[in-house]
Motif scaffolding. Structure first.
Motif, PDB file in Angstrom:
ATOM      1  N   PRO B  61       0.847  -1.210   0.000  1.00 19.71           N
ATOM      2  CA  PRO B  61       0.000   0.000   0.000  1.00 19.71           C
ATOM      3  C   PRO B  61       0.872   1.245   0.000  1.00 19.71           C
ATOM      4  N   GLY B  62       1.063   1.825  -1.190  1.00 12.39           N
ATOM      5  CA  GLY B  62       1.984   2.943  -1.363  1.00 12.39           C
ATOM      6  C   GLY B  62       1.671   4.131  -0.479  1.00 12.39           C
ATOM      7  N   ARG B  67       2.917   7.958   3.779  1.00 12.99           N
ATOM      8  CA  ARG B  67       2.466   8.722   4.938  1.00 12.99           C
ATOM      9  C   ARG B  67       3.442   8.540   6.112  1.00 12.99           C
ATOM     10  N   SER B  68       3.897   7.289   6.352  1.00 14.46           N
ATOM     11  CA  SER B  68       4.720   7.059   7.548  1.00 14.46           C
ATOM     12  C   SER B  68       6.187   7.416   7.340  1.00 14.46           C
ATOM     13  N   ILE B  69       6.769   7.045   6.187  1.00 12.74           N
ATOM     14  CA  ILE B  69       8.195   7.366   5.990  1.00 12.74           C
ATOM     15  C   ILE B  69       8.459   8.060   4.651  1.00 12.74           C
ATOM     16  N   GLY B  70       7.472   8.756   4.123  1.00 10.92           N
ATOM     17  CA  GLY B  70       7.666   9.512   2.889  1.00 10.92           C
ATOM     18  C   GLY B  70       8.520  10.751   3.135  1.00 10.92           C
ATOM     19  N   ALA B  71       8.837  11.457   2.030  1.00  9.90           N
ATOM     20  CA  ALA B  71       9.695  12.630   2.135  1.00  9.90           C
ATOM     21  C   ALA B  71       9.082  13.689   3.050  1.00  9.90           C
ATOM     22  N   GLU B  72       7.743  13.728   3.106  1.00  3.51           N
ATOM     23  CA  GLU B  72       7.067  14.738   3.924  1.00  3.51           C
ATOM     24  C   GLU B  72       7.034  14.377   5.402  1.00  3.51           C
ATOM     25  N   GLY B  76      10.065  12.752  12.248  1.00  3.12           N
ATOM     26  CA  GLY B  76       9.303  11.606  12.752  1.00  3.12           C
ATOM     27  C   GLY B  76       9.519  10.376  11.876  1.00  3.12           C
ATOM     28  N   GLY B  77       9.483  10.577  10.561  1.00  2.11           N
ATOM     29  CA  GLY B  77       9.710   9.478   9.630  1.00  2.11           C
ATOM     30  C   GLY B  77      11.130   8.941   9.722  1.00  2.11           C
ATOM     31  N   ILE B  78      12.079   9.847   9.923  1.00  6.62           N
ATOM     32  CA  ILE B  78      13.479   9.426  10.055  1.00  6.62           C
ATOM     33  C   ILE B  78      13.642   8.547  11.295  1.00  6.62           C
ATOM     34  N   ALA B 107       8.839   5.884  -0.100  1.00 10.84           N
ATOM     35  CA  ALA B 107       9.628   6.328   1.047  1.00 10.84           C
ATOM     36  C   ALA B 107      10.540   7.473   0.637  1.00 10.84           C
ATOM     37  N   GLY B 108      10.811   8.393   1.577  1.00  9.17           N
ATOM     38  CA  GLY B 108      11.685   9.535   1.292  1.00  9.17           C
ATOM     39  C   GLY B 108      13.152   9.146   1.371  1.00  9.17           C
ATOM     40  N   ILE B 109      14.016   9.928   0.689  1.00 11.11           N
ATOM     41  CA  ILE B 109      15.450   9.613   0.661  1.00 11.11           C
ATOM     42  C   ILE B 109      16.086   9.680   2.059  1.00 11.11           C
ATOM     43  N   PRO B 110      15.859  10.783   2.839  1.00  5.13           N
ATOM     44  CA  PRO B 110      16.480  10.810   4.180  1.00  5.13           C
ATOM     45  C   PRO B 110      16.011   9.641   5.042  1.00  5.13           C
TER      46      PRO B 110
END
Lengths: 179, 168
Positions: B61-62, B67-72, B76-78, B107-110
């Protein structure tokens, strides 16, 4: 030629294969045949890309072990101290190939050669986060050069940070009067 | 498929091999045989792991990942990625395909950098099997405590760096 097939097709191979089969069936049923074949084609391309890279990486690892015997590296690093030791350990960690069975014997040999705890921590941190073999073998082909370079630069300070912080951890690495 | 990275690896492999055979012929022959065996053991495993990763990525589920670890997801995601990455067992054969799944799912890069760093530094099976056995638990404890900050640190450093390196 003397390779036993049992080493190739052992339990961990079958576990991953079962996972691949189950997820393949689920993908076919849930996402549809188009997604299934799209994924299959993409993975075949990726494997074709990886075969020559992994072949070369295995040779590099084997020859580095022949050319740089770990007791020599350990003796050489053991003579250094302070910041220099941390910097050199970081460099040594980067070029140490292979998994934990190659790196941990180096660490224990380094410990015997009298290398300080901080240098050992720098070495292990560098080997695990900056290890060039893993970057070339896995990260570049799967995630691309840009991502690998970004992560490498972001990780450059880590061995130094861990080494410096380890000084403030109130655990004596030597068990009191035991060994 | 041949690219510059592959050419570089083969030039390095052949150069080292030439030097190794010149200096220690017998040991180099042994090394060559080991390398061949390891290749035959590892390659089929990589192929099926990539297959599984590709299929799972389609099923993932993209929006939940994003939402949890995306770039935005920011710090918190980090932190979440650092925590999850630290408890994932297994070697690169499983974890790198997993990274690809998370990347494709948004998922976001950081966050990915934090995840990979945590997995690299804490990989539990390695710590338990090798480090404690060879170095003693005190050494492991000191190393792990000194390394707790590393995954979020690498993740935070990746934020400005992702402007320099053009990674989407």
């Amino acid at each position: 030629v003397s390779l036993r097939l049992g080493r190739v097709f052992n339990r961990s191979f079958w576990v991953i294969s079962a996972l691949a089969a189950a997820s393949g069936v689920a993908c076919y049923l849930v996402s549809g045949p188009a997604d299934f074949f799209d994924s299959l084609r993409h993975d075949a391309e990726l494997v074709a890309l990886l075969v020559p890279k992994i072949g070369a990486a295995m040779l590099i690892a084997a020859f580095i072990q022949v050319l740089l015997p770990r007791d020599k590296v350990a003796a050489w690093l053991g003579e250094k101290a302070g910041f220099k030791a941390i910097a050199l350990s970081t460099g040594a960690g980067m070029v140490t190939p292979g998994g934990p069975m190659t790196s941990f014997p180096v660490v224990s040999a380094l410990g015997e050669a009298g290398t300080g705890q901080r240098a050992l921590i720098a070495y292990l941190t560098s080997w695990s986060t900056l290890g060039l073999q893993r970057i070339l073998m896995w990260e570049v082909p799967l995630m691309g050069v840009e991502f690998a370079a970004l992560r490498f630069v972001a990780s450059l300070p880590l061995p130094f940070v861990a080494a410096v912080l380890s000084r403030y951890v109130p655990i004596d690495p030597k068990p009191p009067a035991a060994e | 498929m041949i690219d510059y990275g592959t050419i570089f690896l083969w030039v390095l492999a052949l150069g080292l091999g030439w030097k190794a055979f010149q200096r220690h012929t017998a040991r180099s022959r042994g090394g060559l045989k080991d390398a061949g065996e390891r290749f035959l053991v590892i390659m089929p495993r990589i192929a099926v792991a990539l297959l599984a990763a590709g299929f799972l990525a389609k099923l993932m589920p993209g929006d939940a990942v994003a939402r949890s670890i995306g770039a935005e997801s920011g710090l918190g995601g980090i932190l979440l990625a650092s925590a999850v990455g630290g408890v994932i067992p297994g070697g690169p054969i499983l974890s790198f395909p997993l990274i690809v799944i998370l990347y494709k799912a948004g998922a976001g890069i950081p966050q990915l950098v934090a995840f990979l760093t945590a997995w690299s530094v804490f990989a539990f099976h390695r710590v338990l099997i090798y480090e404690v056995a060879m170095m003693g638990w005190r050494f492991s404890a000191v190393r792990i405590i000194s390394s707790l900050i590393l995954p979020p640190l690498a993740g935070l450093l990746a934020i400005p760096l992702s402007l320099v390196f053009k990674v989407a």
